[in-house]
Write an enzyme that holds these catalytic residues in place. Structure first.
Site, PDB file in Angstrom:
ATOM      1  N   ASP A  45     -19.836  12.394  43.281  1.00 48.06           N
ATOM      2  CA  ASP A  45     -18.634  13.299  43.059  1.00 48.06           C
ATOM      3  C   ASP A  45     -19.265  14.569  42.371  1.00 48.06           C
ATOM      4  OD1 ASP A  45     -16.029  13.203  43.559  1.00 48.06           O
ATOM      5  OD2 ASP A  45     -15.486  11.940  41.788  1.00 48.06           O
ATOM      6  N   TYR A  48     -21.207  16.856  44.420  1.00 50.18           N
ATOM      7  CA  TYR A  48     -20.129  17.579  45.332  1.00 50.18           C
ATOM      8  C   TYR A  48     -19.555  18.555  44.535  1.00 50.18           C
ATOM      9  CZ  TYR A  48     -16.045  18.373  48.109  1.00 50.18           C
ATOM     10  OH  TYR A  48     -15.086  19.184  48.920  1.00 50.18           O
ATOM     11  N   SER A  94      11.198  17.410  41.166  1.00 46.15           N
ATOM     12  CA  SER A  94      10.149  17.165  40.188  1.00 46.15           C
ATOM     13  C   SER A  94      11.048  17.082  38.983  1.00 46.15           C
ATOM     14  CB  SER A  94       9.259  18.182  40.032  1.00 46.15           C
ATOM     15  OG  SER A  94       9.802  19.357  39.844  1.00 46.15           O
ATOM     16  N   GLU A 128      11.693   4.573  31.480  1.00 47.69           N
ATOM     17  CA  GLU A 128      10.899   3.828  32.119  1.00 47.69           C
ATOM     18  C   GLU A 128       9.695   4.685  32.260  1.00 47.69           C
ATOM     19  OE1 GLU A 128      12.228   5.035  36.620  1.00 47.69           O
ATOM     20  OE2 GLU A 128      13.660   3.905  35.606  1.00 47.69           O
ATOM     21  N   LYS A 130       6.437   6.519  33.233  1.00 48.29           N
ATOM     22  CA  LYS A 130       6.097   7.491  34.275  1.00 48.29           C
ATOM     23  C   LYS A 130       4.710   7.084  34.688  1.00 48.29           C
ATOM     24  CE  LYS A 130       5.855  12.571  35.197  1.00 48.29           C
ATOM     25  NZ  LYS A 130       4.805  12.464  36.018  1.00 48.29           N
ATOM     26  N   ARG A 151       5.650  13.481  49.100  1.00 46.58           N
ATOM     27  CA  ARG A 151       6.475  14.457  48.631  1.00 46.58           C
ATOM     28  C   ARG A 151       6.246  15.763  49.257  1.00 46.58           C
ATOM     29  NH1 ARG A 151       6.566  18.170  44.394  1.00 46.58           N
ATOM     30  NH2 ARG A 151       8.696  18.252  43.576  1.00 46.58           N
ATOM     31  N   LYS A 303      16.416   8.653  31.899  1.00 45.71           N
ATOM     32  CA  LYS A 303      17.304   8.985  33.217  1.00 45.71           C
ATOM     33  C   LYS A 303      18.769   8.571  32.747  1.00 45.71           C
ATOM     34  CE  LYS A 303      14.021   8.101  36.489  1.00 45.71           C
ATOM     35  NZ  LYS A 303      13.531   7.274  37.759  1.00 45.71           N
ATOM     36  N   CYS A 421      -7.398  49.042  30.188  1.00 45.88           N
ATOM     37  CA  CYS A 421      -7.500  48.269  30.898  1.00 45.88           C
ATOM     38  C   CYS A 421      -8.947  47.892  31.437  1.00 45.88           C
ATOM     39  CB  CYS A 421      -6.790  48.374  31.946  1.00 45.88           C
ATOM     40  SG  CYS A 421      -6.560  47.126  33.533  1.00 45.88           S
ATOM     41  N   CYS A 439      -1.423  46.831  31.108  1.00 43.08           N
ATOM     42  CA  CYS A 439      -2.081  47.997  31.373  1.00 43.08           C
ATOM     43  C   CYS A 439      -1.014  49.004  32.226  1.00 43.08           C
ATOM     44  CB  CYS A 439      -3.127  47.549  32.609  1.00 43.08           C
ATOM     45  SG  CYS A 439      -3.466  48.826  33.788  1.00 43.08           S
TER      46      CYS A 439
HETATM   47  S1  IVH Z   1      12.334   9.964  38.978  1.00 44.27           S
HETATM   48  C1  IVH Z   1      14.569  12.995  40.600  1.00 44.27           C
HETATM   49  N1  IVH Z   1      10.937   8.058  37.862  1.00 44.27           N
HETATM   50  O1  IVH Z   1       6.775  12.017  38.245  1.00 44.27           O
HETATM   51  C2  IVH Z   1      13.760  12.018  40.063  1.00 44.27           C
HETATM   52  N2  IVH Z   1       9.457  10.128  38.680  1.00 44.27           N
HETATM   53  O2  IVH Z   1       6.981  14.847  37.427  1.00 44.27           O
HETATM   54  C3  IVH Z   1      12.330  12.242  40.521  1.00 44.27           C
HETATM   55  N3  IVH Z   1       7.034   9.683  38.399  1.00 44.27           N
HETATM   56  O3  IVH Z   1       7.327  13.413  41.386  1.00 44.27           O
HETATM   57  C4  IVH Z   1      11.450  11.407  39.895  1.00 44.27           C
HETATM   58  N4  IVH Z   1       7.155   7.655  37.573  1.00 44.27           N
HETATM   59  O4  IVH Z   1       6.104  11.476  41.263  1.00 44.27           O
HETATM   60  C5  IVH Z   1      10.513   9.393  38.408  1.00 44.27           C
HETATM   61  N5  IVH Z   1       9.665   6.392  36.676  1.00 44.27           N
HETATM   62  C6  IVH Z   1       9.676   7.368  37.284  1.00 44.27           C
HETATM   63  C7  IVH Z   1       8.459   8.183  37.666  1.00 44.27           C
HETATM   64  C8  IVH Z   1       8.319   9.381  38.397  1.00 44.27           C
HETATM   65  C9  IVH Z   1       6.337   8.631  37.941  1.00 44.27           C
HETATM   66  C10 IVH Z   1       6.617  10.974  39.163  1.00 44.27           C
HETATM   67  C11 IVH Z   1       7.303  11.199  40.659  1.00 44.27           C
HETATM   68  C12 IVH Z   1       7.826  12.591  40.385  1.00 44.27           C
HETATM   69  C13 IVH Z   1       6.982  13.159  39.185  1.00 44.27           C
HETATM   70  C14 IVH Z   1       7.599  14.151  38.477  1.00 44.27           C
END
Ligand code: IVH
Length: 695
Positions: A45, A48, A94, A128, A130, A151, A303, A421, A439
């Site tokens: 890596d 590269y 997102s 939950e 991430k 996505r 959520k 500038c 500028c």
């Molecule tokens: S909810 C509308 N839940 O985070 C709801 N996303 O920054 C959209 N991700 O694109 C996503 N864990 O790839 C949701 N428990 C979770 C997640 C999660 C990871 C990612 C997902 C999303 C990105 C957004």
């Protein structure tokens, strides 16, 4: 060749650079093939990365020598893959980020305001982890897994069905009672122990190790040959739905339970919390045990539990209002700041940049960090030669947090912000109340015009395939493209390509065809492409919606030079456009050189009138004014709902207003509407008309 032995780009002749760029392009392309297609890398890596860095350094020094399909043009882009495109039935959104408990409290307070929840009404939140992986969408039709996609840009992804089928966490069929169409969304990831084992196997076979589990998951998922994917330990956590033909549950929590029943893996740490406090407590608990989890997570997602509330909350700028990602603290590292350079942006803003001794932070090599503005440098007293602490949080641009004072060299001097500038020598000005210095050279400044051109062709603007920033740099450097319209005249400059290295008959034809494909452009994209200060995608859409055609918009902006004109009143009447944006718009359209560019572009292009997606809604295209107190929904929700149905929401009543929705306490606006004989609706009448109840 080690780095020391290589000539510094500054001292290289053009000929030598041309030769080396050619060698580098071939070499990097070969390693890309070995890595991505044959899965048989020959170098590490780091080796590269060194090749790519050398290539970038040479391209930066000699932009006009950039090869049209050289490595620089592929940075960050998905490898041109053999995957078919899939249009998502519902966009893959997102998430907005929160970095503190305060941000999270603000998030739930905003939701309460939007939904007008009484204090006693609980707002349950599912928290939950991430997952640090890649999102994927799985479509089941009549209970059978039919299409799986990445996505992509949120609207269009790549068809990776065969690869997703190899993941054991993804069931092939759903039970009989599942809706006919049911899309499940979630994250593909790799556990840390599986990642280490995979890397060991890769290395034992002489291959290249992956930098982190996320990269390993990404590389494994994007294999053309799904047999290779099958040999990789990929997993999947389900956490959302996309399109569904029938509702199956009422809450997100019940959705997770149902998904688990149906054979999906769901995250065991998810909890339904009765309030923000409980959600924050779970955040603290998971943050503390983060290192002991078998997989990487980079925050907690909150959520809103009730799905009917989620529907009412809707989304803003491609992220749901009902969810937010609470990120874990950023990773930090110390390094030396060699010098402060100045970047000149599209609108002339001068941004100081820290040029750093490269250092790894959170798995990524960082060699530059933004210093924001002069005030920030002064406040933190950042100087060339300092040892600094930098941090990187997720996909956020690296930042300098502080200076390590005791490591400061004795002869260091405070930074003098330039008064001219650095790109064109024009004076630098600072508007009252603004921290940004700009500028004043306008299009005379090559850096500003270059950035404007780059913005013009960027993804959300003209999005010309195969015409990246590096090409624009090269074309501008030798005068082939000076204004946006020149791009559309390249067809007449075929001879100029004859001497340009790397442009064969085929690649030139492809480029010209890609340019031709954009001679017709939707109004909102065109407005965005102009790069008017403060007019991003959201405002561009708002303007397109309100004016309908470019001719109408342009005429209105010219008329609005007169501050007392009706045009100025209606511009400011657009809910979301304030005096400062209005001023930037009028100033833009009043500049002679902008007028010339617009005349030129209007001659060459077809700018499509704005098309309202919800054209069949009874309020599409109508101008609505809300006044008085609304009782069934908040003003914010009413506005969002109206806009999503294609209405234009205005703050003031005029002859252009179609309806006034008046609640109790409506005063002068309702009176004016009556005078102008504009229909006045009660909140209930309005709700009947848009076909929705508030609760
Ligand atoms: S909810 C509308 N839940 O985070 C709801 N996303 O920054 C959209 N991700 O694109 C996503 N864990 O790839 C949701 N428990 C979770 C997640 C999660 C990871 C990612 C997902 C999303 C990105 C957004």
């Amino acid at each position: 060749m080690t780095e020391k032995e290589m000539a510094a780009p500054e001292f290289m002749s053009e000929d030598a650079a041309r030769r080396e760029l050619k060698v580098l392009a071939a070499e990097i392309a070969r390693h890309d093939r070995l890595y991505h297609q044959q899965d048989a890398p020959e170098i590490t890596d780091a080796a590269y990365d060194a090749l790519r860095q050398r290539n970038d350094a040479l391209e930066a020094r000699f932009p006009h020598l950039v090869l049209p399909d050289g490595p620089g043009t592929r940075v960050g882009a998905a490898p041109s893959s053999g995957f078919a495109k899939v249009t998502h039935a519902q966009p893959m959104l997102s998430l907005a980020n929160a970095f503190s408990a305060e941000d999270v409290n603000e998030f739930t307070a905003r939701i309460r305001r939007f939904l007008n929840l009484p204090e006693a009404e609980p707002l349950a939140i599912v928290a939950e982890p991430k997952i640090d992986g890649l999102s994927a969408s799985l479509r089941y039709e009549n209970g059978v897994f039919t299409v799986g996609a990445t996505r992509g840009d949120g609207s269009v992804g790549e068809d990776i069905t065969a690869n997703l089928r190899t993941i054991p966490d993804i069931p092939e069929t759903l039970p009989e009672n599942a809706p006919d169409v049911f899309e499940v969304r979630g994250e593909v990831y790799m556990r840390r122990d599986d990642f280490f084992a995979l890397n060991e196997r890769q290395q034992a076979a002489g291959g290249k190790p992956f930098a982190n589990p996320r990269n390993a998951a990404a590389g494994s998922l994007r294999q053309i040959d799904s047999k290779i994917t099958a040999s990789r330990p990929l997993r999947f956590f389900a956490y959302a739905t996309g399109q569904t033909s029938a509702a199956i549950v009422q809450t997100h929590w019940d959705l997770l339970i149902r998904l688990k029943d149906w054979g999906f893996a769901t995250n065991p740490l998810a909890r339904c919390c009765n309030d923000t406090e409980a959600a924050l407590a779970l955040y603290a608990e998971i943050a503390a045990s983060r290192a002991t989890l078998p997989y990487d997570i980079d925050g907690i997602v909150y959520k809103v539990n009730r799905l009917d509330w989620q529907a009412r909350l809707g989304m803003v700028s491609r992220a749901p209002r009902w969810a937010i990602a609470h990120k874990f603290a950023a990773e930090r590292a110390q390094t030396i700041l060699h010098r402060i350079s100045i970047q000149v942006g599209r609108t002339g803003a001068l941004t100081p940049v820290a040029e750093l001794e490269p250092v790894t932070v959170g798995g990524v090599v960082v060699s530059r960090a933004t210093l924001h503005n002069a005030d920030e440098i002064a406040r933190k007293d950042i100087r060339a030669g300092d040892t600094v602490v930098i941090q990187r949080a997720g996909d956020v641009i690296p930042q300098v947090v502080e200076v390590v004072q005791k490591k400061r060299p004795a002869d260091s001097r405070p930074f003098d912000f330039p008064t001219q500038c650095p790109e064109c020598g024009s004076a630098v000005a600072q508007e009252e109340g603004e921290v940004v210095r700009r500028c004043t050279g306008g299009l005379v400044c090559p850096a500003q015009s270059l950035e404007k051109l780059k913005h013009f062709v960027s993804r959300n603007a003209f999005d010309i395939e195969g015409l990246g920033s590096k090409h624009i740099e090269a074309f501008q450097a030798d005068g082939l493209v000076r204004t946006p319209a020149d791009i559309f005249r390249l067809r007449d400059r075929r001879e100029a390509f004859a001497e340009r290295e790397g442009w064969g008959e085929q690649s030139l034809s492809n480029l010209l065809a890609a340019i031709d494909a954009r001679r017709t452009i939707p109004l909102e994209r065109f407005i965005y492409a102009l790069g008017v200060r403060q007019v991003g995608q959201a405002n561009a859409r708002l303007l397109a919606l309100n004016y309908g055609t470019f001719d109408a918009f342009r005429a209105a902006m010219i008329e609005a030079r007169n501050l007392d004109s009706e045009a100025m009143a209606s511009l400011m009447g657009i809910d979301g456009i304030g005096p400062s944006v209005a001023n930037d718009l009028v100033t833009f359209f009043a500049e002679d050189h902008n007028e010339a560019v617009l005349d030129d572009l209007q001659d060459i292009l077809t700018i499509e009138p704005f098309v309202q997606s919800s054209a069949d809604s009874p309020v599409a295209g109508k101008v609505i004014v809300f006044t008085g107190t609304l009782e069934k929904m908040t003003r914010g929700e009413a506005k969002a709902r109206a806009e999503s149905l294609g209405a234009k929401v205005s703050g003031s009543v005029s002859s252009k207003t179609d309806y006034v929705v008046a609640g109790p306490g409506a005063g002068s606006k309702a009176k004016k509407a009556a005078e102008l004989e504009i229909p006045i609706l009660s909140e209930d009448e309005w709700l009947d008309m848009v076909g929705g109840k508030a609760q």
